[in-house]
Design a protein around this motif. Structure first.
Motif, mmCIF file in Angstrom:
data_model
loop_
_atom_site.group_PDB
_atom_site.id
_atom_site.type_symbol
_atom_site.label_atom_id
_atom_site.label_comp_id
_atom_site.label_asym_id
_atom_site.label_seq_id
_atom_site.Cartn_x
_atom_site.Cartn_y
_atom_site.Cartn_z
ATOM 1 N N VAL A 261 0.843 -1.192 0.000
ATOM 2 C CA VAL A 261 0.000 0.000 0.000
ATOM 3 C C VAL A 261 0.883 1.248 0.000
ATOM 4 O O VAL A 261 1.955 1.263 0.623
ATOM 5 N N ALA A 262 0.431 2.293 -0.669
ATOM 6 C CA ALA A 262 1.080 3.599 -0.552
ATOM 7 C C ALA A 262 0.666 4.192 0.789
ATOM 8 O O ALA A 262 -0.383 4.823 0.908
ATOM 9 N N ALA A 263 1.488 3.953 1.804
ATOM 10 C CA ALA A 263 1.093 4.215 3.194
ATOM 11 C C ALA A 263 1.821 5.417 3.781
ATOM 12 O O ALA A 263 3.058 5.447 3.792
ATOM 13 N N PRO A 264 1.098 6.417 4.287
ATOM 14 C CA PRO A 264 1.744 7.520 4.994
ATOM 15 C C PRO A 264 2.490 7.029 6.225
ATOM 16 O O PRO A 264 2.070 6.083 6.892
ATOM 17 N N VAL A 265 3.605 7.690 6.519
ATOM 18 C CA VAL A 265 4.421 7.339 7.681
ATOM 19 C C VAL A 265 4.784 8.613 8.428
ATOM 20 O O VAL A 265 4.557 9.729 7.947
ATOM 21 N N THR A 266 5.369 8.450 9.605
ATOM 22 C CA THR A 266 5.798 9.591 10.402
ATOM 23 C C THR A 266 7.247 9.938 10.069
ATOM 24 O O THR A 266 8.003 9.103 9.552
ATOM 25 N N TRP A 267 7.644 11.146 10.412
ATOM 26 C CA TRP A 267 9.039 11.530 10.194
ATOM 27 C C TRP A 267 9.972 10.770 11.133
ATOM 28 O O TRP A 267 11.133 10.514 10.782
ATOM 29 N N ALA A 268 9.466 10.371 12.290
ATOM 30 C CA ALA A 268 10.294 9.542 13.179
ATOM 31 C C ALA A 268 10.620 8.214 12.505
ATOM 32 O O ALA A 268 11.754 7.706 12.630
ATOM 33 N N GLU A 269 9.679 7.671 11.778
ATOM 34 C CA GLU A 269 9.928 6.423 11.055
ATOM 35 C C GLU A 269 10.923 6.630 9.918
ATOM 36 O O GLU A 269 11.775 5.783 9.649
ATOM 37 N N VAL A 270 10.819 7.760 9.234
ATOM 38 C CA VAL A 270 11.773 8.068 8.164
ATOM 39 C C VAL A 270 13.177 8.246 8.747
ATOM 40 O O VAL A 270 14.163 7.754 8.186
ATOM 41 N N GLU A 271 13.271 8.926 9.868
ATOM 42 C CA GLU A 271 14.580 9.102 10.515
ATOM 43 C C GLU A 271 15.177 7.763 10.911
ATOM 44 O O GLU A 271 16.384 7.530 10.738
ATOM 45 N N ALA A 272 14.345 6.857 11.426
ATOM 46 C CA ALA A 272 14.827 5.520 11.773
ATOM 47 C C ALA A 272 15.280 4.777 10.521
ATOM 48 O O ALA A 272 16.299 4.070 10.535
ATOM 49 N N GLY A 273 14.558 4.936 9.442
ATOM 50 C CA GLY A 273 14.921 4.285 8.198
ATOM 51 C C GLY A 273 16.199 4.815 7.601
ATOM 52 O O GLY A 273 16.927 4.086 6.920
ATOM 53 N N ALA A 274 16.505 6.077 7.850
ATOM 54 C CA ALA A 274 17.755 6.656 7.351
ATOM 55 C C ALA A 274 18.962 6.090 8.087
ATOM 56 O O ALA A 274 20.072 6.042 7.527
ATOM 57 N N GLU A 275 18.775 5.638 9.325
ATOM 58 C CA GLU A 275 19.863 5.100 10.125
ATOM 59 C C GLU A 275 20.038 3.597 9.964
ATOM 60 O O GLU A 275 21.151 3.071 10.046
ATOM 61 N N ASP A 276 18.938 2.908 9.729
ATOM 62 C CA ASP A 276 18.941 1.440 9.739
ATOM 63 C C ASP A 276 18.258 0.933 8.480
ATOM 64 O O ASP A 276 17.114 1.304 8.199
ATOM 65 N N PRO A 277 18.909 0.085 7.686
ATOM 66 C CA PRO A 277 18.277 -0.425 6.468
ATOM 67 C C PRO A 277 17.001 -1.217 6.736
ATOM 68 O O PRO A 277 16.193 -1.404 5.826
ATOM 69 N N LEU A 278 16.801 -1.679 7.972
ATOM 70 C CA LEU A 278 15.580 -2.385 8.340
ATOM 71 C C LEU A 278 14.647 -1.512 9.182
ATOM 72 O O LEU A 278 13.674 -2.001 9.743
ATOM 73 N N GLY A 279 14.963 -0.219 9.248
ATOM 74 C CA GLY A 279 14.188 0.675 10.099
ATOM 75 C C GLY A 279 12.838 1.055 9.534
ATOM 76 O O GLY A 279 11.952 1.496 10.264
ATOM 77 N N LEU A 280 12.662 0.885 8.234
ATOM 78 C CA LEU A 280 11.392 1.217 7.598
ATOM 79 C C LEU A 280 11.203 0.286 6.410
ATOM 80 O O LEU A 280 12.120 0.110 5.609
ATOM 81 N N GLU A 281 10.019 -0.302 6.304
ATOM 82 C CA GLU A 281 9.725 -1.222 5.212
ATOM 83 C C GLU A 281 8.354 -0.908 4.628
ATOM 84 O O GLU A 281 7.490 -0.324 5.296
ATOM 85 N N GLN A 282 8.157 -1.305 3.371
ATOM 86 C CA GLN A 282 6.850 -1.162 2.746
ATOM 87 C C GLN A 282 5.837 -2.007 3.513
ATOM 88 O O GLN A 282 6.174 -3.041 4.090
ATOM 89 N N VAL A 283 4.583 -1.564 3.545
ATOM 90 C CA VAL A 283 3.565 -2.255 4.340
ATOM 91 C C VAL A 283 2.492 -2.853 3.442
ATOM 92 O O VAL A 283 2.227 -2.361 2.341
ATOM 93 N N THR A 284 1.865 -3.922 3.922
ATOM 94 C CA THR A 284 0.797 -4.590 3.197
ATOM 95 C C THR A 284 -0.562 -4.074 3.662
ATOM 96 O O THR A 284 -0.659 -3.292 4.620
ATOM 97 N N LEU A 285 -1.615 -4.545 2.994
ATOM 98 C CA LEU A 285 -2.943 -3.994 3.267
ATOM 99 C C LEU A 285 -3.380 -4.192 4.717
ATOM 100 O O LEU A 285 -3.966 -3.276 5.325
ATOM 101 N N GLY A 286 -3.103 -5.351 5.310
ATOM 102 C CA GLY A 286 -3.464 -5.565 6.704
ATOM 103 C C GLY A 286 -2.701 -4.645 7.642
ATOM 104 O O GLY A 286 -3.265 -4.101 8.600
ATOM 105 N N GLU A 287 -1.426 -4.467 7.365
ATOM 106 C CA GLU A 287 -0.605 -3.569 8.176
ATOM 107 C C GLU A 287 -1.066 -2.122 8.011
ATOM 108 O O GLU A 287 -1.069 -1.342 8.982
#
Length: 306
Positions: A261-287
């Motif tokens: 899904v094209a899912a909105p996220v928070t900037w805290a999640e983006v910041e975590a993703g910038a530090e850790d390659p597993l910090g942010l992942e694409q999400v499925t419809l249930g998620e």
């Protein structure tokens, strides 16, 4: 319900014929058309405000994502009379059309229309960055979008790093930036435009942003689509602000191997993703539905005021 059996259901006072609920549309996960219809019905309260007043291009997978798909701009034959259809010029953001050509495109302004499209296996819903008026006339752009698309040897972590740079630069220009997972490989960054601007102006702002970041971070960012220039970099696609272009809507499904899904996220999640390659992942419809239940609409800033 098996084979071509049909079911008549009432949605918001409209009677719809729903068929093949058990047809698998995502073979890898076994996700069926019935589950797709359920997702769109559940996510409608946050999705529909993002589609309101926008002519919608659809990508359809009649036989599932492992098979052929096709883009559809015009309303298909057999479109119910109650579906709002607007005439959209093929060029220009305010009605200018070099040859007078128009497209007859649906507007998804109700759960009934959304359900009708989902039953046609229109998994992806793509919208312009502008709305039409009550009389159907295209308005000026109400949002700017930047598509962060990672090239070979780059990924979502690099997209998150670039997203932080985009946030700082557009924030410095007084724009609020909203991050949305693309549901594919990267991130979409939106900024609401208050007041609205001509699509040409939004394009110029996005292009200047992309070229500036490419100059300042040449090992991380490219502003050109050339594949050889994208290796190890994030392509900052500014072109989707053109009046004729559309971008997949927040909360739309994607036609990938999994029902992402094209899912909105928070900037805290983006910041975590910038530090850790597993910090942010694409999400499925249930998620995605779980996230809406927890956070509500994280992209509510993109819904224009009337």
């Amino acid at each position: 319900m098996a084979g071509g059996e049909e079911l008549h259901v009432e949605v918001e006072g409209r009677t719809l014929r729903i068929s093949n609920l058990d047809k698998v549309l995502y073979p890898r996960t076994g996700t069926t058309k019935g589950e797709v219809l359920h997702y769109y019905a559940q996510v409608a309260p946050v999705l529909l405000p993002h589609l309101a007043g926008r002519a919608i291009t659809r990508i359809r997978w009649p036989h599932g994502v492992g098979d052929a798909s096709f883009y559809e701009k015009n309303a298909p034959r057999g479109t119910p009379s109650w579906v709002r259809v607007v005439s959209v010029p093929t060029t220009g953001s305010r009605g200018e059309s070099r040859h007078g050509d128009t497209l007859e495109m649906p507007v998804v302004d109700s759960l009934a229309t959304l359900t009708w499209l989902a039953n046609l296996a229109a998994l992806e819903l793509h919208a312009h960055q502008w709305q039409v008026s009550a009389t159907g006339r295209p308005r000026r752009a109400d949002r700017l979008v930047v598509d962060l698309d990672p090239g070979e040897d780059a990924g979502l972590q690099q997209c998150c790093q670039v997203a932080l740079e985009v946030r700082d630069r557009l924030g410095g220009a007084g724009l609020e930036v909203v991050p949305v997972l693309s549901g594919s490989k990267g991130l979409h960054l939106y900024a609401p435009l208050r007041p609205r601007r001509a699509s040409e102006d939004a394009t110029a702002v996005a292009k200047e942003l992309a070229e500036g970041l490419a100059r300042d971070h040449p090992r991380l960012v490219t502003a050109t689509m050339t594949k050889t220039r994208r290796v190890g970099r994030v392509f900052l696609d500014w072109s989707q602000n053109a009046a004729s272009k559309t971008t997949v809507s927040p909360y739309s499904l994607r036609g990938r191997d999994r029902p992402t899904v094209a899912a909105p996220v928070t900037w805290a999640e983006v910041e975590a993703g910038a530090e850790d390659p597993l910090g942010l992942e694409q999400v499925t419809l249930g998620e995605a539905l779980a996230r809406v239940a927890e956070h509500g609409d994280l992209a509510t800033a993109l819904v224009p005021t009337r």
